[in-house]
Design an enzyme around this catalytic site. Structure first.
Site, PDB file in Angstrom:
ATOM      1  N   HIS A 147      40.081  45.916  29.119  1.00 37.42           N
ATOM      2  CA  HIS A 147      38.781  46.562  28.973  1.00 37.42           C
ATOM      3  C   HIS A 147      38.736  47.475  27.755  1.00 37.42           C
ATOM      4  O   HIS A 147      39.741  48.067  27.351  1.00 37.42           O
ATOM      5  CB  HIS A 147      38.463  47.409  30.212  1.00 37.42           C
ATOM      6  CG  HIS A 147      37.922  46.619  31.362  1.00 37.42           C
ATOM      7  ND1 HIS A 147      36.782  45.850  31.277  1.00 37.42           N
ATOM      8  CD2 HIS A 147      38.374  46.475  32.645  1.00 37.42           C
ATOM      9  CE1 HIS A 147      36.542  45.280  32.444  1.00 37.42           C
ATOM     10  NE2 HIS A 147      37.496  45.636  33.294  1.00 37.42           N
ATOM     11  N   CYS A 157      35.992  44.701  24.886  1.00 31.82           N
ATOM     12  CA  CYS A 157      34.627  45.048  24.512  1.00 31.82           C
ATOM     13  C   CYS A 157      34.624  46.208  23.513  1.00 31.82           C
ATOM     14  O   CYS A 157      35.510  47.051  23.512  1.00 31.82           O
ATOM     15  CB  CYS A 157      33.835  45.438  25.758  1.00 31.82           C
ATOM     16  SG  CYS A 157      33.521  44.045  26.858  1.00 31.82           S
TER      17      CYS A 157
END
Length: 321
Positions: free
Chosen positions: A90, A142
């Site tokens: 992440h 991301c």
């Protein structure tokens, strides 16, 4: 590359198992990369440090453990060495604390313990490199565009719009929103503040990011224009632009392995093109492949002009063997 020069790698895969943020392909990504590094790029297995949050892993990819691994790699670097950091997990964006950028957001990766590693930390590592060593970062996360603070954009934001279509895959964005991170940290510290730095310092102390530990004027001195190098050997291949998400893919049919879209694209490009590829070529080919696969993410390249056209991982081995 001269004989005897080292090739060093740190590979980090975070699946966040049994949490609301669970991903499925990140550990697969770095295991596949480890195999490619040894078979294709001449890395010695003993020079590759692997950190995952698999249940059987003894050393987990916490913020402190990742930074210690990166510090060890940079500390032993010598001129001519090739350093590589592959992160799959992440990412997030946080309000900027840097002087002169009150409305900016900064990029960060999210280790398994939420001890954020920011673009400032990666800039500090690049600044410590000895002259003549290279440090390539491949971040499949991301908001990964710009993860090396102040690195020059070579391939960046695109205005290309791609219409989504149904795939035989389940896609999860590798993103934890800032608000979710703040909520999680607040539940641990019980401190009522929206200042993420306060929570990070309370939980992690000296292991927290430089971004939260250094006073604003020291940040400005360390990373400001007066101290920036005209060129450096930091090379960032990001899975997406700073305002985009990167996909974690789980096949819904056929029993295939889960994977990160960008990691898989890079590995596919390298498998299909056995000759030497520049950093620019790797990113452009990965972009084209993801576009053909109807993904809404655009890989980017940040590095000096010279490194944009330098060979990916400076490979100098016989690829026919």
């Amino acid at each position: 590359m001269e004989k005897g020069k080292k090739r060093l790698a740190v590979l980090v895969g975070c699946n966040y198992p049994k949490t609301p943020n669970e991903l499925h392909g990140c550990i697969n990504d770095v295991l596949a990369m480890r195999e490619m590094l040894t078979k294709r790029f001449g890395f010695d297995l003993s020079h590759i440090e692997l950190l995952t949050d698999a249940p059987e892993s003894v050393v987990k990819p916490t913020g402190a453990n990742i930074k210690k691994a990166l510090d060890r790699m940079v500390d032993q670097a010598e001129p001519g060495d090739v350093l590589f950091f592959h992160y799959s997990g992440h990412g997030t964006r946080i309000p900027s604390l840097k002087p002169g950028n009150p409305f900016r957001q900064d990029e960060a990766i999210v280790p398994c313990d939420f001890n954020l590693i920011t673009d400032v930390d990666l800039r500090q590592l690049v600044n410590r490199l000895p002259k003549g060593a290279s440090f390539t970062i491949l971040s499949d996360s991301c908001h990964s565009g710009g993860l090396i603070d102040k690195e020059k954009e070579q391939i960046g934001p695109s205005s290309l719009n791609i219409n989504s279509t149904s795939l035989s895959l389940s896609c999860t964005p590798k993103k934890i929103p800032f608000e979710s991170i703040l909520q999680h940290l607040t539940s641990l510290t019980s401190i009522n503040t929206s200042d993420i730095g306060t929570h990070q310092l309370e939980l992690f102390g000296d292991d927290a990011s430089f971004q939260f530990r250094l006073p604003p004027l020291e940040l400005l001195d360390l990373f400001g224009p007066s101290n920036s190098k005209p060129t450096d050997e930091g090379i960032l291949l990001s899975g997406c632009q700073a305002n985009e998400t990167s996909a974690d893919m789980s096949p819904t049919t056929g029993g295939g392995k889960a994977y990160g879209a960008f990691s898989n694209a890079v590995q596919t490009v390298l498998k299909e093109h056995l000759g030497q590829l520049s950093n620019r070529q790797v990113v452009l080919m990965a972009r084209k492949l993801l576009q053909a696969q109807v993904f809404e993410q655009h890989p980017c390249l940040y590095c000096s002009d010279e490194n944009a056209d330098a060979t990916f991982l400076w490979q100098q081995i016989d690829l026919a063997s």
